[in-house]
Scaffold this motif. Sequence first.
Motif, short mmCIF file in Angstrom:
data_model
loop_
_atom_site.label_atom_id
_atom_site.label_comp_id
_atom_site.label_asym_id
_atom_site.label_seq_id
_atom_site.Cartn_x
_atom_site.Cartn_y
_atom_site.Cartn_z
N PRO A 112 4.88 16.51 2.26
CA PRO A 112 6.07 16.48 1.92
C PRO A 112 6.93 15.37 2.18
O PRO A 112 7.05 15.31 3.33
CB PRO A 112 6.88 18.04 1.18
CG PRO A 112 5.80 18.53 1.65
CD PRO A 112 4.41 17.77 3.50
N GLY A 113 6.87 14.29 1.07
CA GLY A 113 7.40 13.15 1.23
C GLY A 113 6.99 12.26 2.79
O GLY A 113 8.26 11.16 3.43
N SER A 114 5.77 12.36 2.38
CA SER A 114 5.60 11.46 3.44
C SER A 114 4.50 9.77 2.84
O SER A 114 4.73 10.22 1.49
CB SER A 114 3.82 12.02 4.01
OG SER A 114 2.93 12.08 2.94
N LEU A 115 3.98 9.21 3.53
CA LEU A 115 3.12 8.33 2.91
C LEU A 115 1.43 8.15 2.64
O LEU A 115 1.19 9.17 3.99
CB LEU A 115 3.17 6.61 3.67
CG LEU A 115 5.33 6.64 3.64
CD1 LEU A 115 4.59 5.66 4.85
CD2 LEU A 115 5.00 5.64 2.34
N LEU A 116 1.13 7.95 2.03
CA LEU A 116 -0.97 8.32 1.11
C LEU A 116 -1.16 6.39 0.95
O LEU A 116 -0.61 5.93 0.13
CB LEU A 116 -1.28 8.21 0.00
CG LEU A 116 -2.22 8.61 0.05
CD1 LEU A 116 -3.22 9.19 1.30
CD2 LEU A 116 -2.35 9.03 -0.75
N PHE A 117 -2.47 5.79 2.51
CA PHE A 117 -2.41 4.94 1.89
C PHE A 117 -4.18 4.61 1.87
O PHE A 117 -4.52 5.47 2.20
CB PHE A 117 -2.42 3.48 3.77
CG PHE A 117 -0.58 3.76 4.46
CD1 PHE A 117 -0.28 2.42 3.08
CD2 PHE A 117 -0.63 4.22 4.74
CE1 PHE A 117 1.15 1.99 4.17
CE2 PHE A 117 0.63 4.42 5.37
CZ PHE A 117 1.66 2.91 5.21
N ILE A 118 -4.13 4.20 0.57
CA ILE A 118 -5.94 4.63 0.10
C ILE A 118 -6.33 2.98 0.53
O ILE A 118 -5.72 1.50 -0.36
CB ILE A 118 -5.38 4.56 -1.29
CG1 ILE A 118 -4.58 5.90 -1.31
CG2 ILE A 118 -6.99 4.70 -1.77
CD1 ILE A 118 -4.39 6.35 -2.79
N GLU A 119 -7.05 2.44 0.88
CA GLU A 119 -7.87 1.46 1.25
C GLU A 119 -9.04 1.03 0.41
O GLU A 119 -10.36 2.45 0.84
CB GLU A 119 -8.38 1.32 2.93
CG GLU A 119 -8.89 -1.07 2.98
CD GLU A 119 -9.45 -0.54 4.54
OE1 GLU A 119 -8.13 -0.06 5.22
OE2 GLU A 119 -10.62 -1.63 4.70
N ASN A 120 -9.69 0.75 -0.98
CA ASN A 120 -9.74 0.54 -1.95
C ASN A 120 -10.99 -0.39 -1.16
O ASN A 120 -10.90 -0.67 -0.48
CB ASN A 120 -9.60 0.11 -2.57
CG ASN A 120 -10.18 0.03 -4.12
OD1 ASN A 120 -11.28 0.95 -4.14
ND2 ASN A 120 -9.12 0.70 -5.12
N VAL A 121 -12.14 -0.30 -1.72
CA VAL A 121 -13.48 -0.93 -1.10
C VAL A 121 -13.01 -2.18 -1.40
O VAL A 121 -12.43 -3.08 -2.37
CB VAL A 121 -14.80 -0.52 -2.17
CG1 VAL A 121 -16.02 -1.31 -1.99
CG2 VAL A 121 -15.10 0.77 -2.18
N GLY A 122 -13.88 -3.46 -0.25
CA GLY A 122 -13.08 -5.00 -0.34
C GLY A 122 -13.90 -5.25 -1.61
O GLY A 122 -15.37 -5.84 -1.67
N ASN A 123 -13.07 -6.46 -2.83
CA ASN A 123 -13.90 -6.88 -3.86
C ASN A 123 -12.59 -6.83 -4.60
O ASN A 123 -11.68 -5.84 -4.84
CB ASN A 123 -14.24 -5.23 -4.94
CG ASN A 123 -14.77 -5.18 -6.07
OD1 ASN A 123 -14.32 -6.91 -6.11
ND2 ASN A 123 -15.72 -4.63 -6.41
#
Lengths: 226, 113
Positions: A112-123
């Motif tokens: 809870p209350g955290s950061l989520l980073f989603i690194e998408n496919v390079g495009n």
Amino acid sequence: MSQARLVEIETDILAKNDAYAMANRKVLAGLGAFAVNLVSSPGSGKTTLLCRTIEALGDQPLSVIEGDQQTANDADRIRATGARAVQVNTGKGCHLDGHMVGHAMAHLDIAPGSLLFIENVGNLVCPAGFDLGEDCKVAILSVTEGEDKPLKYPDMFTAARLALLNKIDLAPHCDVDLDLYEANLRRVNPGIEVIRISARTGHGMDNWLDWLSGSLTRKRGRAAAE
Amino acid sequence: MHEMSLCEGIRGVIEDQARAHKVDRITRVRLEIGRFAGVEKHALEFAFDVVMRGSVAEGAALVMIDLPGRAMCYDCMAEVEIADRLDPCPECGGGRLMPVAGDELRIKDLEVA
Ligand SMILES: Nc1nc2c(ncn2[C@@H]2O[C@H](COP(=O)(O)OP(=O)(O)O)[C@@H](O)[C@H]2O)c(=O)[nH]1
Ligand SMILES: [Mg+2]
Ligand SMILES: [Zn+2]
């Protein structure tokens, strides 16, 4: 006389993806977690910047979803910083979708209350069209890519709330006009925020960390209010 | 670039609808595609034929209806229609336009036999 009849359906082609994305968004809203969808062309520095960001955030809880067509290299690089990371390989797919991200989120046990980073496919093209349930897209553009890239690939930069103009340390070596980069970003998205940054020297990292913590605080506030 | 996955999305929607309406053959599919949706029409047509094989829409005609691109001008605050993403504002000549419509990707209707 033909027997043909019309069935009106007026349905979005991406309706399935959007439903998965909405489910992810609901989970994140419940947690008061702030999710960033990092988009860029390959090699602009997404993973490097993420590693620096994780190091700077110290023991703040966060998790990472790494999207690439092949290999677990990037998730390995992230785990080396001590952060929780899940690798998603899209195979022939040119973007992450809401379904893949939902699965990855289930494996991450997001705090809870955290950061989520989603690194998408390079495009710079396809990820613009696929909602993952994130709070916003952050586009990374490195100074070696050319000032005209926002004009050539407007959709991605229009969809982003923030652009990180990365590898600013290289600017003196490669004849670039940083103001023109910014002007072109604002031409396709007059509301976009821009931070000049270098994952290598740490220039601009403070602004980026402030931006993240401000965004997270607002998200937590909304979750608490509900 | 992702026309194949768009067509897989179309196939999914069509199959659900065919089941719901107890239809076993679809002869025409009409799509509404915004000017800024970034769809390569030839690629979509090609992918459509390939992806619909073996489905209720195998061999169906594909019709694409264009929807206009609209944008908000940050200089004169008018909502205007533009043909190209980088066109200046037709009202004031300004160059700071934020798209507000034109990214639609919708299935409008199905013609069933
Ligand atoms: N000089 C310089 N190189 C960088 C910077 N950020 C990333 N790189 C380099 O750019 C290359 C690609 O970085 P990577 O993080 O793998 O990019 P990704 O494909 O977007 O994840 C690597 O060789 C990095 O060391 C930067 O700010 N300055
Ligand atoms: Mg990477
Ligand atoms: Zn105007």
